[in-house]
Design a protein around this motif. Structure first.
Motif, PDB file in Angstrom:
ATOM      1  N   SER A  23      46.476  11.093   1.713  1.00 39.87           N
ATOM      2  CA  SER A  23      47.272  12.119   2.372  1.00 39.87           C
ATOM      3  C   SER A  23      46.345  13.128   3.052  1.00 39.87           C
ATOM      4  CB  SER A  23      48.161  12.849   1.359  1.00 39.87           C
ATOM      5  OG  SER A  23      48.721  14.003   1.948  1.00 39.87           O
ATOM      6  N   LYS A  24      46.544  13.351   4.325  1.00 36.58           N
ATOM      7  CA  LYS A  24      45.761  14.371   5.021  1.00 36.58           C
ATOM      8  C   LYS A  24      46.106  15.772   4.523  1.00 36.58           C
ATOM      9  CE  LYS A  24      44.964  11.828   9.323  1.00 36.58           C
ATOM     10  NZ  LYS A  24      45.112  11.819  10.794  1.00 36.58           N
ATOM     11  N   LEU A  25      47.279  15.901   3.885  1.00 37.42           N
ATOM     12  CA  LEU A  25      47.674  17.204   3.354  1.00 37.42           C
ATOM     13  C   LEU A  25      46.914  17.556   2.084  1.00 37.42           C
ATOM     14  CD1 LEU A  25      51.554  16.971   3.802  1.00 37.42           C
ATOM     15  CD2 LEU A  25      49.874  17.997   5.344  1.00 37.42           C
ATOM     16  N   ASP A  26      46.405  16.532   1.384  1.00 37.88           N
ATOM     17  CA  ASP A  26      45.675  16.773   0.135  1.00 37.88           C
ATOM     18  C   ASP A  26      44.680  15.640  -0.080  1.00 37.88           C
ATOM     19  OD1 ASP A  26      44.742  17.574  -2.303  1.00 37.88           O
ATOM     20  OD2 ASP A  26      46.701  17.727  -3.275  1.00 37.88           O
ATOM     21  N   VAL A  27      43.627  15.659   0.707  1.00 41.23           N
ATOM     22  CA  VAL A  27      42.625  14.595   0.657  1.00 41.23           C
ATOM     23  C   VAL A  27      41.968  14.528  -0.712  1.00 41.23           C
ATOM     24  CG1 VAL A  27      40.419  13.801   1.596  1.00 41.23           C
ATOM     25  CG2 VAL A  27      42.189  14.661   3.136  1.00 41.23           C
ATOM     26  N   TRP A  28      41.635  15.698  -1.277  1.00 43.82           N
ATOM     27  CA  TRP A  28      40.906  15.709  -2.538  1.00 43.82           C
ATOM     28  C   TRP A  28      41.698  15.024  -3.659  1.00 43.82           C
ATOM     29  CZ3 TRP A  28      36.690  15.561  -5.064  1.00 43.82           C
ATOM     30  CH2 TRP A  28      36.664  15.829  -6.432  1.00 43.82           C
ATOM     31  N   THR A  29      42.938  15.405  -3.843  1.00 41.17           N
ATOM     32  CA  THR A  29      43.729  14.861  -4.946  1.00 41.17           C
ATOM     33  C   THR A  29      43.975  13.373  -4.777  1.00 41.17           C
ATOM     34  OG1 THR A  29      44.825  16.995  -5.267  1.00 41.17           O
ATOM     35  CG2 THR A  29      45.898  15.057  -6.213  1.00 41.17           C
ATOM     36  N   THR A  30      44.363  12.944  -3.579  1.00 42.60           N
ATOM     37  CA  THR A  30      44.676  11.532  -3.387  1.00 42.60           C
ATOM     38  C   THR A  30      43.426  10.659  -3.464  1.00 42.60           C
ATOM     39  OG1 THR A  30      44.681  11.938  -0.981  1.00 42.60           O
ATOM     40  CG2 THR A  30      46.809  11.880  -2.099  1.00 42.60           C
ATOM     41  N   ALA A  31      42.286  11.170  -2.996  1.00 43.23           N
ATOM     42  CA  ALA A  31      41.042  10.398  -3.100  1.00 43.23           C
ATOM     43  C   ALA A  31      40.547  10.346  -4.536  1.00 43.23           C
ATOM     44  CB  ALA A  31      39.973  11.009  -2.197  1.00 43.23           C
ATOM     45  N   PHE A  32      40.657  11.456  -5.246  1.00 39.82           N
ATOM     46  CA  PHE A  32      40.161  11.529  -6.625  1.00 39.82           C
ATOM     47  C   PHE A  32      40.870  10.517  -7.514  1.00 39.82           C
ATOM     48  CE2 PHE A  32      40.139  13.294 -10.940  1.00 39.82           C
ATOM     49  CZ  PHE A  32      38.777  13.490 -11.127  1.00 39.82           C
ATOM     50  N   HIS A 321      34.746  17.426  18.859  1.00 41.79           N
ATOM     51  CA  HIS A 321      36.081  16.844  19.010  1.00 41.79           C
ATOM     52  C   HIS A 321      36.021  15.500  19.740  1.00 41.79           C
ATOM     53  CE1 HIS A 321      37.347  21.108  18.304  1.00 41.79           C
ATOM     54  NE2 HIS A 321      38.293  20.495  17.620  1.00 41.79           N
ATOM     55  N   VAL A 322      35.115  15.382  20.699  1.00 43.16           N
ATOM     56  CA  VAL A 322      34.983  14.123  21.434  1.00 43.16           C
ATOM     57  C   VAL A 322      34.477  13.026  20.502  1.00 43.16           C
ATOM     58  CG1 VAL A 322      33.899  12.967  23.402  1.00 43.16           C
ATOM     59  CG2 VAL A 322      34.526  15.390  23.561  1.00 43.16           C
ATOM     60  N   VAL A 323      33.513  13.375  19.642  1.00 39.44           N
ATOM     61  CA  VAL A 323      32.987  12.401  18.670  1.00 39.44           C
ATOM     62  C   VAL A 323      34.084  11.989  17.694  1.00 39.44           C
ATOM     63  CG1 VAL A 323      31.197  11.956  16.957  1.00 39.44           C
ATOM     64  CG2 VAL A 323      30.709  13.463  18.876  1.00 39.44           C
ATOM     65  N   GLN A 324      34.835  12.958  17.180  1.00 39.66           N
ATOM     66  CA  GLN A 324      35.917  12.654  16.253  1.00 39.66           C
ATOM     67  C   GLN A 324      36.971  11.779  16.913  1.00 39.66           C
ATOM     68  OE1 GLN A 324      37.404  16.412  14.877  1.00 39.66           O
ATOM     69  NE2 GLN A 324      35.621  16.857  13.618  1.00 39.66           N
ATOM     70  N   PHE A 325      37.327  12.104  18.131  1.00 34.32           N
ATOM     71  CA  PHE A 325      38.353  11.373  18.866  1.00 34.32           C
ATOM     72  C   PHE A 325      37.974   9.896  19.013  1.00 34.32           C
ATOM     73  CE2 PHE A 325      40.006  10.013  23.120  1.00 34.32           C
ATOM     74  CZ  PHE A 325      41.364  10.113  22.848  1.00 34.32           C
ATOM     75  N   THR A 326      36.685   9.636  19.238  1.00 32.41           N
ATOM     76  CA  THR A 326      36.233   8.280  19.541  1.00 32.41           C
ATOM     77  C   THR A 326      35.857   7.481  18.296  1.00 32.41           C
ATOM     78  OG1 THR A 326      35.304   9.186  21.587  1.00 32.41           O
ATOM     79  CG2 THR A 326      34.655   6.953  20.996  1.00 32.41           C
ATOM     80  N   THR A 327      35.316   8.163  17.273  1.00 33.14           N
ATOM     81  CA  THR A 327      34.751   7.424  16.130  1.00 33.14           C
ATOM     82  C   THR A 327      35.389   7.768  14.796  1.00 33.14           C
ATOM     83  OG1 THR A 327      33.026   9.073  15.618  1.00 33.14           O
ATOM     84  CG2 THR A 327      32.528   7.442  17.332  1.00 33.14           C
ATOM     85  N   GLY A 328      36.076   8.894  14.702  1.00 30.54           N
ATOM     86  CA  GLY A 328      36.598   9.341  13.422  1.00 30.54           C
ATOM     87  C   GLY A 328      35.621  10.216  12.677  1.00 30.54           C
ATOM     88  N   ALA A 329      34.328  10.128  12.983  1.00 28.58           N
ATOM     89  CA  ALA A 329      33.300  10.955  12.359  1.00 28.58           C
ATOM     90  C   ALA A 329      33.054  12.190  13.218  1.00 28.58           C
ATOM     91  CB  ALA A 329      31.999  10.162  12.203  1.00 28.58           C
ATOM     92  N   SER A 330      32.344  13.163  12.657  1.00 28.44           N
ATOM     93  CA  SER A 330      32.016  14.355  13.435  1.00 28.44           C
ATOM     94  C   SER A 330      30.541  14.411  13.803  1.00 28.44           C
ATOM     95  CB  SER A 330      32.387  15.628  12.659  1.00 28.44           C
ATOM     96  OG  SER A 330      31.670  15.706  11.446  1.00 28.44           O
ATOM     97  N   THR A 331      29.767  13.466  13.250  1.00 22.76           N
ATOM     98  CA  THR A 331      28.351  13.371  13.583  1.00 22.76           C
ATOM     99  C   THR A 331      27.921  11.937  13.329  1.00 22.76           C
ATOM    100  OG1 THR A 331      26.160  14.348  13.197  1.00 22.76           O
ATOM    101  CG2 THR A 331      27.534  13.992  11.267  1.00 22.76           C
ATOM    102  N   VAL A 332      26.650  11.635  13.576  1.00 28.24           N
ATOM    103  CA  VAL A 332      26.167  10.268  13.393  1.00 28.24           C
ATOM    104  C   VAL A 332      26.191   9.908  11.906  1.00 28.24           C
ATOM    105  CG1 VAL A 332      24.233   8.702  13.765  1.00 28.24           C
ATOM    106  CG2 VAL A 332      24.695  10.524  15.413  1.00 28.24           C
ATOM    107  N   PRO A 333      26.794   8.775  11.515  1.00 34.03           N
ATOM    108  CA  PRO A 333      26.802   8.363  10.110  1.00 34.03           C
ATOM    109  C   PRO A 333      25.398   8.184   9.550  1.00 34.03           C
ATOM    110  CG  PRO A 333      28.384   7.088  11.373  1.00 34.03           C
ATOM    111  CD  PRO A 333      27.569   7.864  12.360  1.00 34.03           C
ATOM    112  N   ALA A 334      25.295   8.209   8.219  1.00 36.38           N
ATOM    113  CA  ALA A 334      23.986   8.078   7.578  1.00 36.38           C
ATOM    114  C   ALA A 334      23.303   6.773   7.983  1.00 36.38           C
ATOM    115  CB  ALA A 334      24.155   8.146   6.062  1.00 36.38           C
ATOM    116  N   VAL A 392      43.270  12.720  14.828  1.00 32.27           N
ATOM    117  CA  VAL A 392      41.911  12.616  14.304  1.00 32.27           C
ATOM    118  C   VAL A 392      41.164  13.933  14.448  1.00 32.27           C
ATOM    119  CG1 VAL A 392      39.729  11.357  14.489  1.00 32.27           C
ATOM    120  CG2 VAL A 392      41.874  10.178  14.923  1.00 32.27           C
ATOM    121  N   CYS A 393      41.516  14.722  15.467  1.00 37.61           N
ATOM    122  CA  CYS A 393      40.790  15.961  15.747  1.00 37.61           C
ATOM    123  C   CYS A 393      41.345  17.160  14.992  1.00 37.61           C
ATOM    124  CB  CYS A 393      40.821  16.255  17.246  1.00 37.61           C
ATOM    125  SG  CYS A 393      39.945  15.029  18.251  1.00 37.61           S
ATOM    126  N   ARG A 394      42.376  16.970  14.188  1.00 39.85           N
ATOM    127  CA  ARG A 394      42.974  18.111  13.479  1.00 39.85           C
ATOM    128  C   ARG A 394      42.320  18.307  12.123  1.00 39.85           C
ATOM    129  NH1 ARG A 394      49.004  15.993  14.796  1.00 39.85           N
ATOM    130  NH2 ARG A 394      48.913  16.248  17.044  1.00 39.85           N
TER     131      ARG A 394
END
Length: 394
Positions: A23-32, A321-334, A392-394
Motif C-alpha cells: 500500500s502506498k498509503l502505508d509502505v512501512w506496515t505492509t512491507a514489514f 521526477h524525470v528519473v522516477q517517471f522513467t525508472t521508478g527510482a530516484s537515483t542510480v541503483p546500487a 510514480v512521482c507522488r
C-alpha cells in the motif's frame, strides 16, 4: 563496485519470484509484514511488486517486473528512516534509535534484511547512515569507530559536547563540562576531572556512548539482518562498498547533461525524414531538462493560467521526477540500471504526452510536428503534465 554487486546478485538470487502487495498509503506496515516472516526471508527469489491503490478497496494495479520494484524500494528506504521509529537523524546521517519494543520484536534485524534486498535486487542505495554507524557495521568493533558530536541526534547534547571540544581556556572548559553534569557521571570510563589534555578523549568517548554503545544491541541486530543475501561478508571483504550505506557529505545532484546522456535514443533508419523529426524531439527533451534544472518553466508558461495544483507542483519539480517517471527510482541503483535507460519515439500518437515503461527503463516520446514550433510551449507543458499526473512521482 557496481560490477561486484551485480556479480554477487547473480550468485545469490534464485530463479523464482515472490509476489507482494504494497500500500502506498502505508509502505512501512505492509512491507514489514512480509520481511518479518521467517518463511518469506528463507526464499531468495526476485520480488514482484503490485501496489494496492487503497487499503480498504485493495484495488490492485497491474503487476510489473522491474519498475514497481524499484519504486517500492525507493519508498521503502524513505519509510525505514522516517516511519519505522528505528532511526533518528543527525547532521552526519541517521543513527539507530534505542527502541526496546523494536529490539524485542527483531525490527532492526528485519530492516537489515530489507536493506540487503534493496541493494541486491536493483534498488537505489540506502545511503542514509552516519559514517560511524557504517564503521561499526563493517568492523563490529567499537574501538575502531570514530564518533563525533555531529553524530549525536539530541541537539542539546550535541551542543554540550561541541562546547567542550572547542573550549580554549580552562574557565571555558569548566563551564562547558558543568553543563554535562546531568549525564556524564552515569557514563563509565569518561575522564574525571576533565582538563585541556583530556577534553578530546571526553568528547570522543561520550559521543561513542550516545551514538554506538547505547544502541549497540540494535546495531548488532541490524548487522545480523545485513547477512541476508550474504551482503555483510561482501561489504566486509570490500570496504569501499560502504558508499552504498554511508550518508554522503556532498549529495551528488542529477544534472540535465547527465540525464540527457543517460538515455540511449532509438532512432529510425539513417537519413529518413522520420529520424530528422525524432532528432528534433530529442533536442526538445534536452531543452526541457535544462528548463527544469534552471527553474525556467514558470517563465515559459507565463501565457497559461495554471491551476493551484500545477503551481504547487511546479515549485517542487526537479530532474529527480524525470528519473522516477522513467525508472521508478530516484537515483542510480546500487548495482546500476538494468536494463540501460533508453528513449523511444512514438509515431502517430494521438496525444503529445510522453509515456514511460519503468520495467524497461524506457521513456517514450511522441513525434509530433506541431510540437516543433519554437514559440510553442506545448512540448514542455505535455511533459510537465505527464510528470505531475504520474503516480510514480507522488
Amino acid at each position: 563496485m557496481e560490477e561486484l554487486l551485480q556479480a554477487h546478485s547473480k550468485k545469490v538470487i534464485t530463479p523464482s519470484y515472490r509476489r507482494i502487495f504494497i500500500s502506498k498509503l502505508d509502505v512501512w506496515t505492509t512491507a514489514f509484514r512480509y520481511f518479518h516472516q521467517d518463511s518469506f526471508a528463507r526464499h531468495h527469489g526476485l520480488l514482484v511488486v503490485s501496489f494496492a491503490c487503497d487499503l480498504h478497496t485493495f484495488k490492485i494495479e497491474p503487476p510489473d517486473y522491474g519498475g514497481p520494484r524499484r519504486e517500492f524500494f525507493r519508498r521503502l528506504i524513505k519509510a525505514i528512516f522516517e516511519d519505522s521509529g528505528a532511526f533518528e537523524e543527525t547532521p552526519n546521517g541517521f543513527i539507530p534509535k534505542l527502541n526496546t519494543s523494536h529490539l524485542e520484536n527483531g525490527v532492526y534485524r528485519t530492516i537489515g534484511k530489507m536493506m540487503s534486498t534493496i541493494m541486491i535486487q536493483g534498488g537505489e542505495p540506502p545511503a542514509h547512515l552516519a559514517p560511524c554507524v557504517v564503521d561499526y557495521i563493517l568492523t563490529g568493533d567499537v574501538l575502531q569507530v570514530n564518533a563525533t558530536p555531529d553524530d549525536v541526534s539530541a541537539s542539546e547534547l550535541r551542543e554540550m559536547l561541541k562546547k567542550v571540544e572547542t573550549s580554549s581556556t580552562e574557565r571555558e572548559l569548566e563551564d562547558a563540562v558543568k553543563q554535562c553534569d546531568s549525564w556524564r557521571f552515569e557514563v563509565e570510563g569518561l575522564p574525571n576531572p576533565v582538563n585541556m589534555n583530556t577534553k578530546d578523549t571526553f568528547v570522543k568517548k561520550a559521543a561513542l556512548f550516545h551514538v554506538i554503545l547505547k544502541s549497540q544491541a540494535c546495531l548488532d541486530q541490524l548487522i545480523d539482518g545485513l547477512s541476508y543475501y550474504e551482503v555483510l561478508p561482501l561489504f566486509r571483504e570490500n570496504p569501499l562498498m560502504c558508499v552504498f550505506l554511508v550518508f554522503p557529505k556532498i549529495k551528488q545532484e542529477i544534472t540535465a547533461n547527465y540525464l540527457f546522456t543517460a538515455f540511449t535514443p532509438k532512432f529510425s533508419d539513417v537519413c529518413s525524414y522520420t529520424k530528422m523529426l525524432q532528432t528534433f524531439m530529442w533536442s526538445m527533451f534536452y531543452d526541457f531538462l535544462q528548463s527544469v534544472q534552471g527553474k525556467q518553466l514558470e517563465e515559459k508558461f507565463s501565457r497559461r493560467r495554471l491551476t493551484e495544483a500545477e503551481k504547487t507542483f511546479l515549485e517542487t519539480l526537479s530532474l529527480v521526477h524525470v528519473v522516477q517517471f522513467t525508472t521508478g527510482a530516484s537515483t542510480v541503483p546500487a548495482a546500476g540500471f538494468n536494463p540501460h535507460p533508453q528513449m523511444i519515439f512514438l509515431d502517430c500518437e494521438p496525444t503529445g504526452h510522453p509515456k514511460a515503461n519503468t520495467s524497461r527503463n524506457e521513456l517514450q516520446i511522441p513525434v509530433d510536428e506541431d510540437l516543433l514550433d519554437p514559440d510553442s510551449d506545448e512540448f514542455d507543458y505535455f511533459f510537465f503534465e505527464a510528470l505531475m499526473n504520474s503516480p510514480v512521482c507522488r
